[in-house]
Enzyme design. Structure first.
Site, mmCIF file in Angstrom:
data_model
loop_
_atom_site.group_PDB
_atom_site.id
_atom_site.type_symbol
_atom_site.label_atom_id
_atom_site.label_comp_id
_atom_site.label_asym_id
_atom_site.label_seq_id
_atom_site.Cartn_x
_atom_site.Cartn_y
_atom_site.Cartn_z
ATOM 1 C CG HIS A 197 2.296 0.026 4.608
ATOM 2 N ND1 HIS A 197 2.123 -0.924 5.582
ATOM 3 C CD2 HIS A 197 1.111 0.668 4.476
ATOM 4 C CE1 HIS A 197 0.883 -0.853 6.029
ATOM 5 N NE2 HIS A 197 0.242 0.097 5.377
ATOM 6 C CG HIS A 221 -3.779 7.094 2.862
ATOM 7 N ND1 HIS A 221 -3.739 7.028 4.225
ATOM 8 C CD2 HIS A 221 -3.455 5.854 2.428
ATOM 9 C CE1 HIS A 221 -3.383 5.800 4.602
ATOM 10 N NE2 HIS A 221 -3.216 5.065 3.522
ATOM 11 C CG ASP A 252 -2.017 -0.976 1.197
ATOM 12 O OD1 ASP A 252 -2.012 -1.849 0.302
ATOM 13 O OD2 ASP A 252 -2.901 -0.898 2.076
ATOM 14 C CG ASP A 253 0.261 3.752 2.301
ATOM 15 O OD1 ASP A 253 -0.921 3.505 1.978
ATOM 16 O OD2 ASP A 253 0.638 3.829 3.492
ATOM 17 C CG HIS A 258 -4.350 2.659 -0.462
ATOM 18 N ND1 HIS A 258 -5.214 1.934 0.319
ATOM 19 C CD2 HIS A 258 -3.391 3.118 0.404
ATOM 20 C CE1 HIS A 258 -4.810 1.963 1.579
ATOM 21 N NE2 HIS A 258 -3.714 2.688 1.664
HETATM 22 ZN ZN LIG Z 1 -2.506 3.198 3.237
#
Ligand SMILES: [Zn+2]
Length: 286
Positions: free
Chosen positions: A197, A106, A52-53, A102
């Site tokens: 992540h 955020h 993620d991210d 995602h």
């Molecule tokens: Zn995230």
């Protein structure tokens, strides 16, 4: 008058071609013929690593590690990071990985004004499509925080929600690789979706050293879509917590684990740019 083909030979040629077509069509329909890079997760142990991210500064190193190990993974990208770094997103797809959504920035999808929910998904998809040519059908809300309004908006966009089965707390354990590895070792079981992540160099280190463990334990590293197959728009998979320990992973000889490059792990990357909707930061890197 031209000579007709020998009727016997002609007949057998037709029969042969028809038989080959039948084998291919039936094989494809029943799932017995698969692409070389595909695996049947109903027959072999699979795990879906998710990141993620990103895209972020450590993503390319991770992609190289995955490629070197013939591994696939799914990347849940933040829309505004993709817009700022479209080439980074494109390299993820070029490496054969799956890209997913995602959100745009955020934000906590359960507390933002409901009218902003659809654009958080659609703007991220637009950025990902523009950068990579791929329109995601899977999304993960920031922090795994979701509700009926989020899933309804996703359904309208033809998207399905993917949370996770295993959360190794890689961001909390940034300076303690053994703690993250312990969570992976005890929690992963066949069919697990694992949350990482790639905004942490230490996470890339963990993956580098843990892939050999997974492979030695018979696991195939696949994308979420390879693992779960098509998902119903508006549906949700997984949860936000670890389950009871599975203890399915056995240790491998230390000599079989690659040593890390002799470079200090940089400070963890913040989620940047984080949401600028007042008070709607999801409160962590999940
Ligand atoms: Zn995230």
């Amino acid at each position: 008058m031209p000579k007709l083909p020998d009727s016997q030979a002609w007949r057998w040629t037709v029969i042969g071609v028809v038989a080959a077509v039948v084998v291919v069509v039936v094989g494809a329909l029943t799932g017995h013929i698969r692409r070389a890079d595909d695996v049947d997760c109903t027959r072999v142990k699979c795990v879906a690593l998710t990141f993620d991210d990103g895209p972020g500064p450590f993503t390319d190193r991770l992609l190289q590690i995955l490629k070197d190990n013939d591994a696939k993974a799914t990347f849940f990208l933040i829309g505004n990071k993709v817009a700022a770094n479209p080439d980074g997103a494109k390299r993820i797809v070029d490496a054969g990985m799956e890209v997913a959504n995602h959100t745009w920035e955020h934000a906590n999808m359960t507390t933002i004004p409901p009218e902003l929910i659809p654009s958080q998904l659609s703007k991220a998809n637009d950025a990902i499509k523009s950068a990579t040519g791929v329109t995601p059908t899977l999304y993960r809300p920031a922090g795994g925080l979701s509700n009926d309004a989020v899933r309804h908006a996703a359904k309208q966009l033809g998207m399905a929600e993917i949370l996770w089965d295993v959360i190794p707390f890689d961001w909390i354990n940034d300076s303690d690789l053994a703690a993250t590895t312990y969570m992976l070792k005890t929690q992963i079981r066949p069919g697990s979706v694992v949350l990482f992540h790639d905004t942490y160099s230490s996470t890339v280190d963990v993956v580098y050293q843990f892939i050999p463990v997974l492979k030695a334990n018979g696991y195939h590293l696949v994308t979420v879509s390879q693992l779960l197959g098509p998902r119903e728009p508006g549906s949700s998979y997984g949860g936000r917590e670890n389950g009871p320990p599975a203890n399915d992973i056995r240790d491998i000889p230390p000599a079989d684990i690659p040593t890390l490059p002799n470079t200090p792990s940089p400070k963890p990357m913040p989620n940047f740019p984080i949401t600028d909707i007042p008070g709607q930061n999801s409160g962590g890197p999940q």
